[in-house]
Design a protein around this motif. Structure first.
Motif, mmCIF file in Angstrom:
data_model
loop_
_atom_site.group_PDB
_atom_site.id
_atom_site.type_symbol
_atom_site.label_atom_id
_atom_site.label_comp_id
_atom_site.label_asym_id
_atom_site.label_seq_id
_atom_site.Cartn_x
_atom_site.Cartn_y
_atom_site.Cartn_z
ATOM 1 N N LEU A 43 0.515 -0.877 -0.036
ATOM 2 C CA LEU A 43 0.340 -0.233 0.075
ATOM 3 C C LEU A 43 0.668 1.052 -0.039
ATOM 4 O O LEU A 43 0.255 2.337 -0.359
ATOM 5 C CB LEU A 43 -0.994 -0.121 1.042
ATOM 6 N N GLY A 44 2.450 1.355 0.142
ATOM 7 C CA GLY A 44 3.562 1.759 0.570
ATOM 8 C C GLY A 44 3.412 2.671 1.848
ATOM 9 O O GLY A 44 2.722 2.962 2.577
ATOM 10 N N ALA A 45 4.755 1.881 2.505
ATOM 11 C CA ALA A 45 5.376 2.800 3.522
ATOM 12 C C ALA A 45 4.977 3.940 3.703
ATOM 13 O O ALA A 45 5.378 3.946 4.835
ATOM 14 C CB ALA A 45 6.428 1.652 3.516
ATOM 15 N N ASN A 46 5.803 4.146 2.695
ATOM 16 C CA ASN A 46 6.630 5.617 2.549
ATOM 17 C C ASN A 46 5.100 7.005 1.864
ATOM 18 O O ASN A 46 4.691 8.022 1.910
ATOM 19 C CB ASN A 46 7.160 6.136 1.310
ATOM 20 N N ASN A 47 4.101 6.285 2.900
ATOM 21 C CA ASN A 47 2.569 6.759 2.301
ATOM 22 C C ASN A 47 2.227 7.832 3.621
ATOM 23 O O ASN A 47 2.206 7.499 5.075
ATOM 24 C CB ASN A 47 1.725 6.248 2.343
ATOM 25 N N LEU A 48 2.053 9.227 3.802
ATOM 26 C CA LEU A 48 1.109 9.628 4.593
ATOM 27 C C LEU A 48 -0.882 9.546 4.575
ATOM 28 O O LEU A 48 -0.621 10.345 3.306
ATOM 29 C CB LEU A 48 1.150 11.357 5.332
ATOM 30 N N GLU A 49 -1.424 9.779 5.627
ATOM 31 C CA GLU A 49 -2.733 9.771 5.344
ATOM 32 C C GLU A 49 -3.392 10.874 5.979
ATOM 33 O O GLU A 49 -2.830 11.480 6.865
ATOM 34 C CB GLU A 49 -3.432 8.371 6.200
ATOM 35 N N MET A 50 -3.854 12.437 5.108
ATOM 36 C CA MET A 50 -3.622 13.883 5.326
ATOM 37 C C MET A 50 -5.804 13.724 4.906
ATOM 38 O O MET A 50 -5.841 13.643 3.994
ATOM 39 C CB MET A 50 -2.749 14.465 4.720
ATOM 40 N N GLY A 51 -6.108 14.688 6.069
ATOM 41 C CA GLY A 51 -7.284 14.623 5.734
ATOM 42 C C GLY A 51 -7.840 16.033 6.953
ATOM 43 O O GLY A 51 -7.421 16.866 7.763
ATOM 44 N N VAL A 52 -8.820 16.500 6.341
ATOM 45 C CA VAL A 52 -9.777 17.886 7.404
ATOM 46 C C VAL A 52 -10.643 16.954 8.161
ATOM 47 O O VAL A 52 -11.701 16.309 7.856
ATOM 48 C CB VAL A 52 -10.207 18.476 6.409
ATOM 49 N N MET A 53 -10.528 16.908 9.632
ATOM 50 C CA MET A 53 -11.130 16.406 10.447
ATOM 51 C C MET A 53 -11.678 17.866 11.849
ATOM 52 O O MET A 53 -11.026 19.207 11.818
ATOM 53 C CB MET A 53 -10.309 15.472 11.191
ATOM 54 N N GLN A 54 -12.482 17.195 12.235
ATOM 55 C CA GLN A 54 -13.001 18.182 13.527
ATOM 56 C C GLN A 54 -12.082 18.496 14.553
ATOM 57 O O GLN A 54 -11.000 17.760 15.123
ATOM 58 C CB GLN A 54 -14.038 17.278 14.103
ATOM 59 N N LYS A 55 -12.131 19.820 14.639
ATOM 60 C CA LYS A 55 -10.705 20.222 15.340
ATOM 61 C C LYS A 55 -10.646 19.947 16.894
ATOM 62 O O LYS A 55 -12.081 19.446 17.396
ATOM 63 C CB LYS A 55 -10.697 21.665 15.906
ATOM 64 N N SER A 56 -9.408 19.423 17.586
ATOM 65 C CA SER A 56 -9.694 18.608 19.163
ATOM 66 C C SER A 56 -9.853 19.906 19.952
ATOM 67 O O SER A 56 -9.938 21.089 19.475
ATOM 68 C CB SER A 56 -8.217 18.665 19.318
ATOM 69 N N GLN A 57 -10.483 19.873 21.658
ATOM 70 C CA GLN A 57 -10.610 20.222 22.692
ATOM 71 C C GLN A 57 -10.091 21.528 22.849
ATOM 72 O O GLN A 57 -10.586 22.966 22.377
ATOM 73 C CB GLN A 57 -11.862 20.182 23.009
ATOM 74 N N ALA A 63 -13.635 25.094 13.171
ATOM 75 C CA ALA A 63 -14.280 24.272 13.850
ATOM 76 C C ALA A 63 -13.295 22.623 12.818
ATOM 77 O O ALA A 63 -13.522 21.944 13.750
ATOM 78 C CB ALA A 63 -15.936 23.539 12.581
ATOM 79 N N TYR A 64 -12.918 23.282 12.141
ATOM 80 C CA TYR A 64 -11.811 21.807 11.392
ATOM 81 C C TYR A 64 -10.120 22.679 11.270
ATOM 82 O O TYR A 64 -9.841 23.513 11.321
ATOM 83 C CB TYR A 64 -12.388 22.209 10.209
ATOM 84 N N GLU A 65 -10.019 20.842 10.975
ATOM 85 C CA GLU A 65 -8.044 21.495 11.748
ATOM 86 C C GLU A 65 -7.772 19.846 10.304
ATOM 87 O O GLU A 65 -8.262 19.109 10.308
ATOM 88 C CB GLU A 65 -7.129 20.893 12.715
ATOM 89 N N VAL A 66 -6.519 20.287 9.836
ATOM 90 C CA VAL A 66 -5.813 19.209 9.696
ATOM 91 C C VAL A 66 -4.998 17.629 9.886
ATOM 92 O O VAL A 66 -4.230 18.840 10.841
ATOM 93 C CB VAL A 66 -4.832 19.044 8.218
ATOM 94 N N MET A 67 -5.226 16.739 9.865
ATOM 95 C CA MET A 67 -4.839 15.761 10.905
ATOM 96 C C MET A 67 -3.862 14.293 9.405
ATOM 97 O O MET A 67 -4.462 14.830 8.854
ATOM 98 C CB MET A 67 -5.578 15.029 11.474
ATOM 99 N N VAL A 68 -2.405 14.278 9.914
ATOM 100 C CA VAL A 68 -1.729 13.895 9.104
ATOM 101 C C VAL A 68 -1.222 12.082 9.897
ATOM 102 O O VAL A 68 -0.641 12.270 10.708
ATOM 103 C CB VAL A 68 -0.463 14.268 8.488
ATOM 104 N N VAL A 69 -1.258 11.558 9.723
ATOM 105 C CA VAL A 69 -1.505 9.935 10.515
ATOM 106 C C VAL A 69 -0.327 8.633 9.509
ATOM 107 O O VAL A 69 -0.931 9.509 7.684
ATOM 108 C CB VAL A 69 -2.042 9.163 9.958
#
Length: 429
Positions: free
Chosen positions: A56-70, A281-287
């Motif tokens: 799947l790609g060990a050199n991959n980062l999953e990036m998405g817009v998600m609800q902001k943490s408190q 309300a939203y921010e970018v999260m990266v895994v």
């Protein structure tokens, strides 16, 4: 008595009481076999997970817009966070192509691809006469198409104009062609096919046929597997009536020399500082995929350890059985012990003799258990459809553990034998 002589005496004793010896070893055999089988299955699953993640790609980062943490929500934003309400995502919350272009310009040496894909509904069907094939209509952007590197065996791949103009073209698998068109790959090129997805029909012209590769985690072989019917990304957006000015999810493929864990922080900071610092309300999260792989390995290892500990309980039961039979053996051989002590045998030599017998029993039981464990683990993994991965370290640990059990549970009976009074032992009936 020499150590080798002790071993020979122990083997002679086992041979004289074969059935009793096997029953004594049974707990050790079951325990070791269970642990080895669990370790074999666990190691095989870990290898499969790692291999799949690499594909799947060990050199991959999953990036998405998600609800902001408190803690990251602005206290003066005016949003009613106390009620748990989160406003619906709008175009202003999405990542636009302009943002991505600025991002790639900031880190040109770290980013190879920005992957986008969009499913058109759920699984669908393509029919030809009385025949049908299961498909998943999915849109790839140009980077995704290049990254996936499908092996084209007839026709062509997508061109720039296909992506830019949202052309109604598609790529199908040779599996689909085999099922619907008797495997004539060339005949299907240029043909218009229609996919029924949830009652909606989508028509595309076939420009290429690519080789179908079965996914690693799919069980068994199906006559009608669900294969990807690939269309350009913008074509998929049109089919879904997606008029958003941006996207909320991406996969980043980084360069080989990039440290993904460190780069994930840079990506997160780049978008959140430059574009989302005032978003209420939203921010970018990266895994990181590497981080996900490590977490999965840790989880599998924890489950494997827990099951091994449970299986190891039978080793304790087996050790108690060894201690019990050694006490019986000492009772039966009390006169022999008295004779040896009368002839000058020391307490140490008597103790060593019976500890050696205990270790030999556990060691033979451990070896038999290892063989059964490898066989059981291999069969279990083969039934799952994968290759078995037997851990050499688990075998070494099992052998060492068997010897440790023999010493631990054999010491008390051996010490009891060593402390027998020779006169009382000679008089024993």
């Amino acid at each position: 008595m020499l150590f080798t002589e002790n071993i020979l005496v122990a083997l002679a004793g086992l041979k004289a009481n074969i059935m009793r010896s096997l029953l004594t070893m049974l707990g050790i055999i079951i325990g070791i076999a269970s642990v080895i089988a669990i370790m074999t299955v666990g190691n095989s699953i870990t290898s499969i997970v790692n291999s799949t993640m690499q594909d799947l790609g060990a050199n991959n980062l999953e990036m998405g817009v998600m609800q902001k943490s408190q803690e990251n929500k602005s206290s003066d934003s005016g949003a009613n966070y106390g009620t748990g309400y989160v406003r619906e995502m709008t175009d202003q919350d999405l990542i636009t192509q302009e943002m991505l272009d600025a991002f790639k310009a900031e880190f040109p040496d770290d980013i190879k691809y920005v992957l986008k894909y969009e499913n058109v509904g759920d699984k669908g069907k393509v029919t030809e006469g009385s025949k049908s094939a299961n498909v998943q209509v999915i849109g790839y952007n140009k980077d995704n198409f290049e990254f996936k590197d499908k092996k084209i065996i007839a026709g062509r791949g997508f061109l720039n104009r296909d992506f830019e103009n949202a052309k109604k073209v598609c790529l199908v698998t040779d599996k689909l062609v085999e099922r619907l068109y008797n495997g004539d790959n060339d005949a299907v090129i240029g043909k218009q096919i229609e996919a029924n997805v949830g009652g909606s029909y989508y028509s595309y012209y076939v420009v290429g046929v690519y080789e179908y590769v079965q996914e690693q985690f799919s069980f068994g072989v199906s006559d009608n597997p669900t294969t990807e019917l690939i269309i350009p990304y913008e074509t998929a957006r049109v089919a879904n009536h997606n008029q958003n000015k941006g996207d909320y999810y991406f996969t980043l493929v980084t360069s080989v020399n990039t440290n993904n864990d460190e780069f994930a922080t840079k990506v997160r900071d780049f978008f959140n500082i430059n574009y989302y610092s005032r978003n209420d309300a939203y921010e970018v999260m990266v895994v990181s995929m590497t981080s996900m792989m490590n977490q999965m390995n840790t989880m599998i290892g924890a489950i494997q350890l827990a099951l091994s500990v449970i299986a190891g309980i039978s080793l304790v039961v087996g050790g108690i059985g060894v201690m019990n039979i050694m006490l019986v053996s000492i009772t039966e051989r009390t006169k022999e012990i008295g004779t040896r002590k009368a002839l000058g045998a020391t307490n140490g030599s008597i103790r060593l003799q019976f500890i050696t017998e205990s270790v030999v029993i556990c060691l033979i039981g451990g070896i038999i258990g290892i063989i059964f464990g490898i066989v059981l683990g291999t069969v279990a993994v083969k039934l799952m459809g994968y290759e078995a991965s037997v851990s050499l370290s688990s075998i070494v640990i099992a052998v060492g553990f068997s010897m440790a059990i023999g010493i631990f549970f054999g010491y008390y009976p051996a010490n009891k034998a060593a402390k027998l009074n020779p006169i009382d032992a000679l008089r024993y009936e």
